[in-house]
Design a protein around this motif. Structure first.
Motif, PDB file in Angstrom:
ATOM      1  N   GLN A   2       0.847  -1.183   0.000  1.00 39.99           N
ATOM      2  CA  GLN A   2       0.000   0.000   0.000  1.00 39.99           C
ATOM      3  C   GLN A   2       0.885   1.237   0.000  1.00 39.99           C
ATOM      4  OE1 GLN A   2      -2.543   0.587   3.440  1.00 39.99           O
ATOM      5  NE2 GLN A   2      -3.950   1.884   2.295  1.00 39.99           N
ATOM      6  N   ILE A   3       0.921   1.902  -1.124  1.00 46.58           N
ATOM      7  CA  ILE A   3       1.648   3.156  -1.245  1.00 46.58           C
ATOM      8  C   ILE A   3       0.798   4.255  -0.629  1.00 46.58           C
ATOM      9  CG2 ILE A   3       2.579   4.819  -2.896  1.00 46.58           C
ATOM     10  CD1 ILE A   3       3.103   2.412  -4.747  1.00 46.58           C
ATOM     11  N   LEU A   4       1.456   5.220   0.002  1.00 43.97           N
ATOM     12  CA  LEU A   4       0.751   6.286   0.708  1.00 43.97           C
ATOM     13  C   LEU A   4      -0.280   6.957  -0.203  1.00 43.97           C
ATOM     14  CD1 LEU A   4       0.730   7.700   3.460  1.00 43.97           C
ATOM     15  CD2 LEU A   4       2.290   9.410   2.495  1.00 43.97           C
ATOM     16  N   GLY A   5      -1.510   7.020   0.279  1.00 38.38           N
ATOM     17  CA  GLY A   5      -2.575   7.674  -0.472  1.00 38.38           C
ATOM     18  C   GLY A   5      -3.280   6.772  -1.464  1.00 38.38           C
ATOM     19  N   GLN A   6      -2.930   5.489  -1.456  1.00 37.18           N
ATOM     20  CA  GLN A   6      -3.549   4.558  -2.394  1.00 37.18           C
ATOM     21  C   GLN A   6      -4.116   3.356  -1.648  1.00 37.18           C
ATOM     22  OE1 GLN A   6      -1.048   3.521  -5.714  1.00 37.18           O
ATOM     23  NE2 GLN A   6      -0.211   5.593  -5.893  1.00 37.18           N
ATOM     24  N   GLY A   7      -4.895   2.552  -2.369  1.00 37.07           N
ATOM     25  CA  GLY A   7      -5.403   1.321  -1.790  1.00 37.07           C
ATOM     26  C   GLY A   7      -4.376   0.206  -1.883  1.00 37.07           C
ATOM     27  N   PRO A   8      -4.558  -0.836  -1.100  1.00 34.57           N
ATOM     28  CA  PRO A   8      -3.628  -1.979  -1.160  1.00 34.57           C
ATOM     29  C   PRO A   8      -3.668  -2.653  -2.531  1.00 34.57           C
ATOM     30  CG  PRO A   8      -4.988  -2.072   0.822  1.00 34.57           C
ATOM     31  CD  PRO A   8      -5.573  -1.021  -0.055  1.00 34.57           C
ATOM     32  N   GLU A   9      -2.508  -3.125  -2.966  1.00 34.30           N
ATOM     33  CA  GLU A   9      -2.397  -3.877  -4.218  1.00 34.30           C
ATOM     34  C   GLU A   9      -1.764  -5.228  -3.919  1.00 34.30           C
ATOM     35  OE1 GLU A   9      -1.854  -0.925  -7.908  1.00 34.30           O
ATOM     36  OE2 GLU A   9      -0.170  -0.893  -6.520  1.00 34.30           O
ATOM     37  N   LEU A  10      -2.362  -6.270  -4.443  1.00 40.65           N
ATOM     38  CA  LEU A  10      -1.885  -7.615  -4.181  1.00 40.65           C
ATOM     39  C   LEU A  10      -0.516  -7.848  -4.815  1.00 40.65           C
ATOM     40  CD1 LEU A  10      -2.633 -10.438  -2.978  1.00 40.65           C
ATOM     41  CD2 LEU A  10      -3.378 -11.038  -5.304  1.00 40.65           C
ATOM     42  N   LEU A  11       0.414  -8.357  -3.994  1.00 41.63           N
ATOM     43  CA  LEU A  11       1.724  -8.760  -4.517  1.00 41.63           C
ATOM     44  C   LEU A  11       1.751 -10.262  -4.788  1.00 41.63           C
ATOM     45  CD1 LEU A  11       4.151  -6.754  -2.197  1.00 41.63           C
ATOM     46  CD2 LEU A  11       3.662  -6.318  -4.609  1.00 41.63           C
ATOM     47  N   VAL A  12       1.300 -11.040  -3.796  1.00 38.28           N
ATOM     48  CA  VAL A  12       1.364 -12.488  -3.931  1.00 38.28           C
ATOM     49  C   VAL A  12       0.282 -13.121  -3.074  1.00 38.28           C
ATOM     50  CG1 VAL A  12       3.095 -12.689  -2.104  1.00 38.28           C
ATOM     51  CG2 VAL A  12       2.906 -14.500  -3.807  1.00 38.28           C
ATOM     52  N   GLN A  13      -0.248 -14.234  -3.568  1.00 36.81           N
ATOM     53  CA  GLN A  13      -1.267 -14.995  -2.853  1.00 36.81           C
ATOM     54  C   GLN A  13      -0.821 -16.444  -2.763  1.00 36.81           C
ATOM     55  OE1 GLN A  13      -5.228 -14.723  -4.525  1.00 36.81           O
ATOM     56  NE2 GLN A  13      -5.932 -16.592  -3.514  1.00 36.81           N
ATOM     57  N   PHE A  14      -0.902 -17.001  -1.551  1.00 35.56           N
ATOM     58  CA  PHE A  14      -0.575 -18.404  -1.311  1.00 35.56           C
ATOM     59  C   PHE A  14      -1.840 -19.177  -0.965  1.00 35.56           C
ATOM     60  CE2 PHE A  14       4.029 -18.545  -1.050  1.00 35.56           C
ATOM     61  CZ  PHE A  14       4.393 -17.240  -0.749  1.00 35.56           C
ATOM     62  N   GLN A  15      -1.907 -20.393  -1.448  1.00 35.01           N
ATOM     63  CA  GLN A  15      -2.883 -21.361  -0.990  1.00 35.01           C
ATOM     64  C   GLN A  15      -2.053 -22.479  -0.373  1.00 35.01           C
ATOM     65  OE1 GLN A  15      -6.165 -21.092  -1.010  1.00 35.01           O
ATOM     66  NE2 GLN A  15      -6.595 -23.108  -0.153  1.00 35.01           N
ATOM     67  N   ASP A  16      -2.147 -22.590   0.963  1.00 33.59           N
ATOM     68  CA  ASP A  16      -1.222 -23.453   1.698  1.00 33.59           C
ATOM     69  C   ASP A  16       0.207 -23.018   1.358  1.00 33.59           C
ATOM     70  OD1 ASP A  16      -3.668 -25.876   0.964  1.00 33.59           O
ATOM     71  OD2 ASP A  16      -3.270 -25.043   2.960  1.00 33.59           O
ATOM     72  N   GLU A  17       1.053 -23.913   0.870  1.00 36.69           N
ATOM     73  CA  GLU A  17       2.439 -23.510   0.595  1.00 36.69           C
ATOM     74  C   GLU A  17       2.660 -23.126  -0.868  1.00 36.69           C
ATOM     75  OE1 GLU A  17       1.401 -26.436   1.500  1.00 36.69           O
ATOM     76  OE2 GLU A  17       2.043 -27.928   0.031  1.00 36.69           O
ATOM     77  N   SER A  18       1.615 -23.197  -1.663  1.00 36.06           N
ATOM     78  CA  SER A  18       1.752 -22.937  -3.098  1.00 36.06           C
ATOM     79  C   SER A  18       1.370 -21.509  -3.455  1.00 36.06           C
ATOM     80  CB  SER A  18       0.869 -23.912  -3.888  1.00 36.06           C
ATOM     81  OG  SER A  18       1.237 -25.247  -3.622  1.00 36.06           O
TER      82      SER A  18
END
Lengths: 116, 115
Positions: B37-53
């Motif tokens: 989340q850059i100042l003044g902006q909404g969160p942006e997804l970097l990475v998503q895990f399902q269990d260890e994957s």
């Protein structure tokens, strides 16, 4: 691609006044919609969510939101604002999919200032 | 009440240095997310895990960022080398998927400042 627009960057209301924060989304199927609140330097707290059913959803802290499919909107409302409501509010959209949980796409947020 | 834990809360580093952030999701949550989340902006997804994957890392700058969740529980996000533009809040979230309609629970975040 999914997207969220929050057209109001900053809103100021007086304590006790009503509040409406606007949110418009773009999503190709039935969306899952969320409103989160963030106090300075803190993480995000979920206020309410819409998955299906009644289009008027109630959340915590006296907030509610109405899903309007025809307008692609999910506006957040509160009848009487308290000074402690001053914070940043984020609308988010996610897609439903079987198996793996889907990611959320957030709007740029609306900063709420409450005057006494 | 169960919470997502993150450490450190604040990190100041110089550019070209390496930094690492840690996240411990709510027990039983199979899905873990890292957002920036850059100042003044909404969160942006970097990475998503399902269990260890890794399920989605399409927005992760892989030349300098890496993420792992070796045992499917806690996770580490690393930046090497850090650049000035990496200054931001890094948020971790977790969820227990239920037919895809997941509510994500967020940690307090790590505020990174790169000098």
């Amino acid at each position: 691609a999914q997207s969220v627009t929050q057209p109001d960057i900053h809103i100021t209301v007086s304590e006790g006044a009503s509040l409406e924060l606007r949110c418009n989304y773009s999503y190709g199927a039935t969306p899952y919609l969320f409103w989160y609140v963030q106090s300075p330097g803190q993480g995000l707290q979920l206020l309410l969510k819409y998955f299906s059913g009644d289009t008027l959803v109630q959340g915590i802290k006296g907030f509610e939101a109405e899903f309007k499919r025809s307008q692609s909107s999910f506006n957040l409302r509160k009848p009487s604002v308290h000074w402690s409501d001053a914070a940043e509010y984020f609308c988010a959209v996610g897609g439903g999919s079987t198996g793996t949980a889907s990611k959320l796409t957030f709007g740029t947020g609306t900063r709420l200032q409450v005057t006494l | 009440e169960a919470e997502v834990a993150q450490s450190p809360r604040y990190k100041i580093t110089e550019k070209s240095q390496a930094v690492a952030f840690w996240c411990d999701p709510i027990s039983g949550h199979a899905t873990l997310y890292w957002y920036r989340q850059i100042l003044g902006q909404g969160p942006e997804l970097l990475v998503q895990f399902q269990d260890e994957s890794v399920v989605d890392d399409s927005q992760l700058p892989k030349d300098r960022f890496s993420a792992e969740r070796l045992k499917g529980v806690d996770s580490t996000l690393k930046i090497q080398p850090a650049e000035l533009g990496d200054s931001a809040m890094y948020l971790c979230a977790s969820s227990f998927p239920s037919g895809g309609a997941n509510e994500q629970f967020f940690g307090p975040g790590t505020r990174l400042t790169v000098l």
